[in-house]
Each structure stands twice: as C-alpha cells, then as structure tokens.
Design a protein around this motif. Structure first.
Motif, short mmCIF file in Angstrom:
data_model
loop_
_atom_site.label_atom_id
_atom_site.label_comp_id
_atom_site.label_asym_id
_atom_site.label_seq_id
_atom_site.Cartn_x
_atom_site.Cartn_y
_atom_site.Cartn_z
N ARG A 149 22.66 28.62 66.77
CA ARG A 149 22.36 27.68 65.69
C ARG A 149 22.81 28.26 64.36
N LYS A 150 22.94 27.38 63.40
CA LYS A 150 23.23 27.82 62.05
C LYS A 150 21.96 28.46 61.48
N ARG A 151 22.14 29.54 60.72
CA ARG A 151 20.94 30.16 60.14
C ARG A 151 20.53 29.41 58.89
N GLU A 152 19.22 29.31 58.73
CA GLU A 152 18.71 28.51 57.62
C GLU A 152 18.68 29.28 56.30
N THR A 153 18.72 30.61 56.40
CA THR A 153 18.52 31.42 55.20
C THR A 153 19.56 31.11 54.14
N LEU A 162 21.41 32.87 51.32
CA LEU A 162 21.61 34.26 50.92
C LEU A 162 21.55 34.34 49.41
N PHE A 163 20.36 34.55 48.89
CA PHE A 163 20.08 34.19 47.51
C PHE A 163 21.02 34.71 46.42
N HIS A 221 18.83 29.33 70.30
CA HIS A 221 18.89 29.44 68.84
C HIS A 221 19.91 30.48 68.38
#
Ligand code: SF4
Ligand code: SF4
Lengths: 171, 317
Positions: A17-21, A23-24, A14
């Motif tokens: 992997r691309k991070r799911e967050t 960045l609000f 992982h």
C-alpha cells in the motif's frame, strides 16, 4: 485459526500500500483555510491596528495565555500598550478569534513554531502584529462603530445617519 | 589454520553476529511495523534510518541507570543479565553451516530447552526484585505463562527428534536432506511456532509486559542499560527461535547455490519478519485464554502429534 491467518495476510498486503505519512519538513501537509495555527494581530485597511484592547480574547482564552494592557492615543482610539501570547500554553482553540469584536486577532495556518528555548514561545506585540488585514480585507471597526474618534464624528460611520437633534421640532 | 583458532573465529563471528542482529532488529522491527501500518518508521538517521540503531545505543548507554531504593538490589541487578546470558548460550548449539557451530552437543535440543526455561527466571526475578505491584504481577504472569507453554514446547519438538533420531542439531539438519521436517511435522512446526512466540514474550503473548494494563510489566522499574538488556534479550530470543525454527523444520543451512551460512541467515530473517508480522496483526491474549489455550488445545495436539509420528516411524521401520 483461519481468521488469524486471514488477519496476518491482510496485514501483509499492506506492504504494497501507499504509505500515509506526510514526510513533514520536505513535504508540507495540506492545511484547510480555517486551520488554527500561529496567532497574529491584524491591521485594518487603513494600516491602523485593529485591536481595541477590549480584553475579550483574554477573557475567552481557556488557558489564560493572553496578556495585554489597554491604552489610548490622543484621538481617543484604544489600542494595546503591550500584547503578549504565551504559545507554550496556547491550545489553538480559536476562542480568542471568536471572541474578538474587531477581527483583530486571527489564527493562521502556520504551525512550524518549534523552539529550542522555552521563553521564545512568548510572543510580544511586535511579533504578533502583521502589516495587513489578514482574513478580512475590508473590515474597519472604527468605520462601522458608532463612536467618535479623531477625524470622525458621531453619525459619520458607514450605514449610520446623523444623530437626531432631540431639541428640534422639525421632522 | 589450527582447530582452536577456527573455533575462536566461529565463536566471535556468532557472538558478534547475534548481538548485531539483536541491535539491528530494533530498527528492522520499527521499519516493518511502519510498513505494515502504512507509515515509515525511523527513516531520518542515515540511509533508510539505519543509523537509528546507533542513536538508540548511545541513548540507552547514556541514560541514567537508576535503581529504586526499595528494590532488592542484587537480584534487581542480576535479573536482566540472566535473559541475555541464557539466550546467548542457546546460540552455541545452533549450526550455521556444516561445522560452523560453537558446541556440537549431543543433547543440543535439551540444552536449548533448559536454557529457555532458565530465561523465565530473569523476568520473574525482575518482577520480584522491583518491589512494585505491576512488576510483580508481570513476573507472576511470566512464571504462569511458562507453565502454560513450556510443556507443549518440549513436546512439539519430540516429533522432530523421532524423525531425526537425535538430539544433536547437526544430525537433525543432516536428517532433512531428503525432506524438510515442516512437511511431515507440520503440526509440530505450528505448535513450536506458537510456543516460540510465548517464549519470547511477544504479542500476542506479551502478558508479562502488557503495557496497557501493567505500565511496563516486569521492567517497569528498569532504566538505562538494564532495561536495554531486557530489550536485547527479547530480540535475541526472537533471533534464537527463528534460527531454531529454520534449523529444526526448514533444513537449517541447507539450500542450493548460496553458501550454507547465508541460507541459514536468510531463513532466520524470514522467520524474524514473520514474528514481526504477527506482532503487527494480533492483539494480546487474555491471561486465562493463554493458559487454557496451552493446556486444553496445544498440549493434546502436541501429544497427538507424537503418537502419530511415533506410530508412523515404527510402521516404516
Ligand atoms: S487559541 Fe485559544 S488558547 Fe490560544 S490564545 Fe486563543 S483562546 Fe487562548
Ligand atoms: S484582540 Fe480583539 S478581543 Fe483581544 S483585546 Fe484586541 S480587540 Fe479585544
């Protein structure tokens, strides 16, 4: 033991992997059109308040965070004298929107409502009322409802015929 | 430069380095867990969120440090310091380079084992002094867990001692010039790794803490810097075990090109990251599983390792 190593390896993979967050503040999350966010009160296409102060939203609200007071103008048109939503209690369930007979109260897809001072969460009518029809562009309650108010008599609504004169023998 | 000044510099460097590492691990662990769970972790304060450490420090120092009225006060206060003291003391024996070592003890490994046994008092006493049933359960679990892992932890190191012929960590490092010990001592390495996980009370062996069964286990009643001490103690424990694994099984400060202390630091950090990787992967074991795992599987394996290593050593000589 092998399964443990496999698990550790899977977790390690992982790293790449691309991070799911999301960045609000820099990046806005995707919000579907029917997102339930900050509540507004809309106006009908003629620019009049849609809300007829029927209290249905307040009755439907499971956390009791809507408060309003009904009043009437000189034409007999009902409107809320004040309309108050306490957003620190609102759970954004959308029941108020479901209950509203006039499409007046609507949930929008704005959710950035943070405040430093708790009483700021209480929104009055001037904060809630917007200058447009919201999600329903053409709907005007008083034009389809059968009641007479100033400038519109009985039977003059859309899809409505004049009342029958029950004393007349004519067909 | 005189000998005393040199030792004072080494002492200060190791002390500050260890404390800084322990603090930095708060950030590193959260970032790495984030990485492995496809999220970011703290990334707001400072570059890559590294100032999060400072923010956490300020927070934990300024929080109310509350002692519950029903607690056993002196013990309640002493307990968190025990874990910090014992762990810092253990760093005295670790060589970070040729001659860069606080105490070149000839019984270095025994000293480490003694200190690691003492550190369990911290947890057990904290649980006891809190006078809270969850804390007490946590403390009891820590004590029972120690009975489970301490035995095979000591035994797993015996293979290394046989090969090196010494308890002195510098000698052990020097004995690995030809071959790092994790090759001949692979079972010992695995067993020590597992014991180290249990020693630091981290997932999958975080039974004394077990936040979803015991609130927060032994440190339920702790707040402010006393809680912070347990945290720093845990992170220092992770650093200590990683440094020991590097020293005992992976040649310590030995390595090509780079200066020895740097090699030591690199190796230590690899194992710290591995510990965090394990935390990201494994669930918590059940209490009885840990005990039976320790006594029925790890202990015989460690004994077997000793017998085989001993036999081979005798055969070669
Ligand atoms: S969304 Fe739900 S909780 Fe909020 S005001 Fe409407 S009915 Fe009440
Ligand atoms: S917003 Fe809708 S439901 Fe609420 S009082 Fe007004 S008209 Fe009635």
């Amino acid at each position: 033991m092998l399964d443990l190593l496999k698990g550790i390896w899977t977790v390690f993979k992982h790293s790449f992997r691309k991070r799911e967050t999301v960045l609000f503040p820099e990046e806005k999350p995707n919000r579907p059109p029917r997102w339930r966010g900050r509540i507004i009160l809309s106006r009908d296409p003629d620019g009049q308040e849609r809300c007829v102060a029927c209290y249905l939203c307040a009755a439907a609200c499971p956390v009791d965070c809507i408060a309003l007071q009904a009043t009437q103008d000189e034409h007999g048109r009902r409107y809320p004298a004040f309309f108050r939503i306490n957003f620190s209690r609102c759970i954004f369930c959308g029941f108020c929107e479901e209950a509203c007979p006039t499409y007046a109260i609507q949930l929008t897809n704005d959710f950035e409502m943070s405040e430093y001072y708790r009483p700021n969460f209480v929104y009055e009518k001037e904060h809630l009322l917007i200058n447009g029809p919201g999600k329903y562009h053409d709907y005007n309650f008083y034009r389809v409802a059968g009641i007479s108010i100033g400038g519109k008599g009985k039977g003059e609504s859309e899809n409505e015929s004049l009342p029958v004169d029950i004393y007349s023998l004519k067909p | 430069m005189g000998e005393p000044i040199r030792s004072i510099i080494v002492l200060a460097a190791i002390f500050v380095g260890v404390l800084a590492t322990a603090a930095g691990l708060i950030w590193l662990e959260r970032r790495l867990l984030g990485l492995w769970q496809d999220r970011y972790g703290p990334n707001r304060a400072g570059p890559f969120g590294s100032l999060q450490v400072v923010a956490d420090m300020i927070k934990i120092f300024t929080k109310e440090d509350w002692i519950p009225p029903f607690a056993d006060k002196p013990v309640f206060i002493i307990a968190p310091s025990i874990i910090v003291v014992t762990t810092i003391l253990s760093f005295a024996i670790i060589p970070f380079g040729p001659g860069i070592q606080i105490a070149n003890l000839n019984i270095g490994l025994l000293f480490f084992l003694a200190m690691s046994s003492l550190s369990v008092y911290s947890v057990a006493l904290a649980g006891w002094a809190s006078d809270n049933k969850y804390s007490l359960l946590g403390g009891l679990r820590a004590a029972a867990q120690m009975l489970g892992y301490e035995v095979f932890m000591g035994l797993s190191l015996t293979g290394v001692i046989i090969l090196a012929g010494s308890f002195n960590l510098s000698d052990i490092v020097n004995a690995q010039r030809k071959m790092w010990f994790f090759i001949p001592q692979f079972p010992g390495f695995l067993i020590f790794l597992i014991a180290g996980l249990a020693e630091t009370r981290r997932i999958p062996f975080d039974l004394p803490e077990a936040e979803n069964e015991l609130v927060a286990g032994y440190h339920t009643e702790y707040s402010g810097m006393k809680f912070g001490m347990f945290f720093v103690g845990e992170y220092m424990g992770v650093t200590l075990i990683s440094a020991l694994i590097a020293t005992l099984f992976f040649g310590g400060w030995m390595g090509p090109l780079l200066p020895p202390p740097l090699w030591m630091i690199i190796k230590t950090f690899v194992f710290i990251c591995f510990f965090i990787l394990i935390r990201a992967t494994l669930p918590r074991l059940r209490y009885d599983q840990l005990i039976s795992f320790g006594w029925k599987l790890m202990l015989p394996l460690a004994l077997l390792n000793i017998v085989v290593t001993g036999a081979v050593a005798i055969a070669i000589n």
